[in-house]
Design an enzyme around this catalytic site. Structure first.
Site, PDB file in Angstrom:
ATOM      1  CB  ILE A  31      16.650  15.713 -31.668  1.00  0.00           C
ATOM      2  CG1 ILE A  31      16.331  16.233 -30.278  1.00  0.00           C
ATOM      3  CG2 ILE A  31      17.726  16.540 -32.354  1.00  0.00           C
ATOM      4  CD1 ILE A  31      17.464  16.028 -29.274  1.00  0.00           C
ATOM      5  N   GLY A  91      26.594  17.410 -46.094  1.00  0.00           N
ATOM      6  CA  GLY A  91      25.634  17.770 -45.053  1.00  0.00           C
ATOM      7  C   GLY A  91      25.569  16.796 -43.893  1.00  0.00           C
ATOM      8  CD  GLN A  92      27.797  11.184 -42.603  1.00  0.00           C
ATOM      9  OE1 GLN A  92      28.364  11.115 -43.693  1.00  0.00           O
ATOM     10  NE2 GLN A  92      27.764  10.174 -41.758  1.00  0.00           N
ATOM     11  CG  HIS A  98      21.981   9.137 -39.954  1.00  0.00           C
ATOM     12  ND1 HIS A  98      23.332   9.352 -39.692  1.00  0.00           N
ATOM     13  CD2 HIS A  98      21.486  10.323 -40.366  1.00  0.00           C
ATOM     14  CE1 HIS A  98      23.622  10.624 -39.926  1.00  0.00           C
ATOM     15  NE2 HIS A  98      22.514  11.236 -40.351  1.00  0.00           N
ATOM     16  CG  LEU A  99      17.246   5.814 -45.273  1.00  0.00           C
ATOM     17  CD1 LEU A  99      17.895   6.523 -46.452  1.00  0.00           C
ATOM     18  CD2 LEU A  99      16.734   4.435 -45.693  1.00  0.00           C
ATOM     19  CG  HIS A 100      17.924  12.102 -42.841  1.00  0.00           C
ATOM     20  ND1 HIS A 100      17.710  13.009 -41.825  1.00  0.00           N
ATOM     21  CD2 HIS A 100      19.267  12.027 -42.996  1.00  0.00           C
ATOM     22  CE1 HIS A 100      18.876  13.467 -41.383  1.00  0.00           C
ATOM     23  NE2 HIS A 100      19.848  12.893 -42.083  1.00  0.00           N
TER      24      HIS A 100
HETATM   25  P1  5GP Z   1      23.017  14.284 -40.735  1.00  0.00           P
HETATM   26  O1  5GP Z   1      23.160  15.746 -40.950  1.00  0.00           O
HETATM   27  O2  5GP Z   1      24.252  13.688 -40.080  1.00  0.00           O
HETATM   28  O3  5GP Z   1      22.586  13.534 -41.962  1.00  0.00           O
HETATM   29  O4  5GP Z   1      21.803  14.104 -39.754  1.00  0.00           O
HETATM   30  C1  5GP Z   1      21.936  14.036 -38.375  1.00  0.00           C
HETATM   31  C2  5GP Z   1      20.549  14.183 -37.795  1.00  0.00           C
HETATM   32  O5  5GP Z   1      20.598  13.776 -36.434  1.00  0.00           O
HETATM   33  C3  5GP Z   1      20.036  15.635 -37.799  1.00  0.00           C
HETATM   34  O6  5GP Z   1      18.832  15.697 -38.547  1.00  0.00           O
HETATM   35  C4  5GP Z   1      19.832  15.965 -36.328  1.00  0.00           C
HETATM   36  O7  5GP Z   1      18.677  16.730 -36.083  1.00  0.00           O
HETATM   37  C5  5GP Z   1      19.742  14.593 -35.684  1.00  0.00           C
HETATM   38  N1  5GP Z   1      20.231  14.526 -34.313  1.00  0.00           N
HETATM   39  C6  5GP Z   1      21.380  15.093 -33.841  1.00  0.00           C
HETATM   40  N2  5GP Z   1      21.530  14.817 -32.535  1.00  0.00           N
HETATM   41  C7  5GP Z   1      20.454  14.047 -32.193  1.00  0.00           C
HETATM   42  C8  5GP Z   1      20.055  13.443 -30.958  1.00  0.00           C
HETATM   43  O8  5GP Z   1      20.704  13.536 -29.915  1.00  0.00           O
HETATM   44  N3  5GP Z   1      18.879  12.726 -30.976  1.00  0.00           N
HETATM   45  C9  5GP Z   1      18.131  12.601 -32.103  1.00  0.00           C
HETATM   46  N4  5GP Z   1      17.001  11.888 -31.996  1.00  0.00           N
HETATM   47  N5  5GP Z   1      18.483  13.144 -33.277  1.00  0.00           N
HETATM   48  C10 5GP Z   1      19.629  13.862 -33.320  1.00  0.00           C
END
Ligand code: 5GP
Ligand code: ZN
Length: 104
Positions: A31, A91-92, A98-100
């Site tokens: 997002i 940073g999670q 989830h894999l970026h």
């Molecule tokens: P993390 O920081 O947990 O590795 O990454 C979480 C990711 O999820 C972030 O990059 C954030 O922008 C994304 N994200 C959070 N909420 C949503 C959502 O409702 N929809 C989508 N498509 N991405 C999301």
């Protein structure tokens, strides 16, 4: 896992821009994209963090990498990063692994 954001996205209860899905995973656009291509490749199985995986999850983790590579090619990304953020200190923010996939 009713409270989990990514379980809700996988179930279609929360909308997302879905790029790919199969029996093991779903991939959708982040997002808040940090690159031209920024997808999250997410297993259907709810696992809170990479610190929680066991050896039985190894094929699944490998599959996610394969899917990310296929999607990078499909979206014509010439070079990209694959990133796992692990734990709050890593940073999670969403506690469903989830894999970026982040690429040009
Ligand atoms: P993390 O920081 O947990 O590795 O990454 C979480 C990711 O999820 C972030 O990059 C954030 O922008 C994304 N994200 C959070 N909420 C949503 C959502 O409702 N929809 C989508 N498509 N991405 C999301
Ligand atoms: Zn979940």
């Amino acid at each position: 896992m009713e409270a989990c954001l990514f379980c809700k996205i996988i179930a279609g209860e929360i909308p997302s821009k879905r790029e790919y899905e199969d029996e093991q995973c779903v991939a959708f656009h982040d997002i808040h994209p940090k690159e031209r291509v920024h997808l999250l490749v997410v297993p259907r199985k709810h696992i809170p963090t990479i610190a929680d995986i066991t050896d039985t999850d190894s094929p699944l983790i490998g599959h996610l990498t394969y899917v990310a590579k296929e999607l990078a090619a499909k979206l014509n990304s010439p070079g990209y990063k694959l990133q796992w953020n692990v734990g709050k200190e890593g940073g999670q923010e969403v506690f469903h692994i989830h894999l970026h996939l982040m690429g040009k």
